[in-house]
Design an enzyme around this catalytic site. Structure first.
Site, mmCIF file in Angstrom:
data_model
loop_
_atom_site.group_PDB
_atom_site.id
_atom_site.type_symbol
_atom_site.label_atom_id
_atom_site.label_comp_id
_atom_site.label_asym_id
_atom_site.label_seq_id
_atom_site.Cartn_x
_atom_site.Cartn_y
_atom_site.Cartn_z
ATOM 1 N N HIS A 153 -21.390 34.030 63.212
ATOM 2 C CA HIS A 153 -20.812 33.859 61.875
ATOM 3 C C HIS A 153 -21.902 33.702 60.809
ATOM 4 O O HIS A 153 -21.696 34.077 59.651
ATOM 5 C CB HIS A 153 -19.916 32.623 61.839
ATOM 6 N N ASP B 45 -13.074 34.929 61.737
ATOM 7 C CA ASP B 45 -11.974 34.419 62.556
ATOM 8 C C ASP B 45 -10.703 34.743 61.794
ATOM 9 O O ASP B 45 -10.535 34.310 60.644
ATOM 10 C CB ASP B 45 -12.113 32.917 62.765
ATOM 11 N N GLU C 147 -12.048 34.644 72.618
ATOM 12 C CA GLU C 147 -11.330 34.134 71.444
ATOM 13 C C GLU C 147 -10.550 35.272 70.804
ATOM 14 O O GLU C 147 -11.147 36.178 70.204
ATOM 15 C CB GLU C 147 -12.313 33.531 70.428
ATOM 16 N N HIS D 218 -11.593 36.158 67.038
ATOM 17 C CA HIS D 218 -13.007 36.315 66.663
ATOM 18 C C HIS D 218 -13.405 37.793 66.705
ATOM 19 O O HIS D 218 -13.353 38.424 67.763
ATOM 20 C CB HIS D 218 -13.855 35.494 67.637
#
Length: 276
Positions: free
Chosen positions: A158, A165, A247, A250
């Protein structure tokens, strides 16, 4: 999925876009500057505010709030704002147009994340006495396992500006009530009616759920939940994003503008170059 033919289809897309625009959040104005506002690092000119490029994408920046696994606002989030590299923003705008045609909108939980925020996560993970949010975000994982199991790391993609996200919301979107610190917590993997309310489609877990059920292809999710994950994944993959298998929320836009640089400027409009 079958689509309507023009001109009926065009009229429907325009109507949905107008509804989404009317409900979309305005550019963030709250800015927790705090001490040391002057002399802070600034973003390279390649960074933009997502709202300036794709204003209909909804934003629920969790780390600006206490509703996250640490239970408090995270260092470096001075505004509830999504900052990303411009090519990432343009790719999200294209994905948004595709979803609007089908009656959905994107919603981001987190975008660029400064290194100081990642450092905050690391300090929190090492404090084994702070378990205030365990019942929601990591009920089946012991906190002393968060590093070993890969839920917390000292670096995050990130921080390079091309990772988000993100989820999908069915239009017209219902508002999501705010989290009240101290309220009873429910497991992030609980059935949708029992979890903390979220206006997104049901993907089987809440955002930031430290649990194997959050793995994108986990076979235990229902048919509907799997379809919702697939809708998000395929829509973003068409625009150059890749998913992190652990995830479902993500995604990273490839090729990354800054593949080897971890930035630490605050999440704030003041961090952006003057042209933005």
């Amino acid at each position: 999925m079958r689509t309507l033919r023009t001109p009926l289809r065009a009229a429907l897309v325009a109507a949905v876009a107008l509804v989404s625009l009317a409900a979309a959040p305005a550019p963030a104005t709250a800015d927790r500057t705090g001490p040391g506002g002057r002399g802070e690092p600034r973003a390279p000119e390649e960074f933009v505010a997502l709202h300036d490029v794709a204003p209909t994408i909804r934003q629920e920046i969790r780390y600006f709030t206490p509703h996250n696994f640490a239970g408090e606002p995270i260092d470096g989030y001075r505004a509830p704002l999504c900052l990303v590299t411009e090519d990432t923003a343009q790719a999200l705008a294209r994905a948004q147009r595709s979803l609007l045609e089908r009656g959905y909108t994107l919603k981001v939980y987190d975008c660029y994340r400064p290194q100081r925020a990642v450092n905050h996560f690391v300090r929190w993970a090492k404090d084994l006495d702070d378990q205030r949010m365990k019942a929601e975000f990591y009920p089946r994982v012991e906190k002393n396992r968060l590093f070993a199991d890969g839920y917390i790391a000292e670096k995050s993609g990130h921080s390079r500006g091309s990772t988000v996200d993100i989820t999908v919301v069915k239009l017209p979107a219902k508002p999501t009530r705010p989290y009240v610190p101290g309220e009873p917590l429910k497991p992030c993997y609980a059935p949708r009616p029992e979890r903390f309310p979220d206006n997104s489609v049901d993907t089987g877990t809440g955002f930031d759920c430290f649990d194997t059920l959050a793995h994108t292809d986990d076979p235990r999710v229902t048919v509907e939940q799997r379809a919702n994950r697939r809708l998000l994944k395929t829509t973003l993959e068409r625009q150059g994003f890749t998913n992190l298998p652990e995830e479902w929320w993500h995604f990273t836009h490839k090729p990354e503008t800054f593949p080897d640089t971890y930035f630490d400027f605050p999440v704030s409009r003041r961090s952006l170059a003057s042209r933005h």
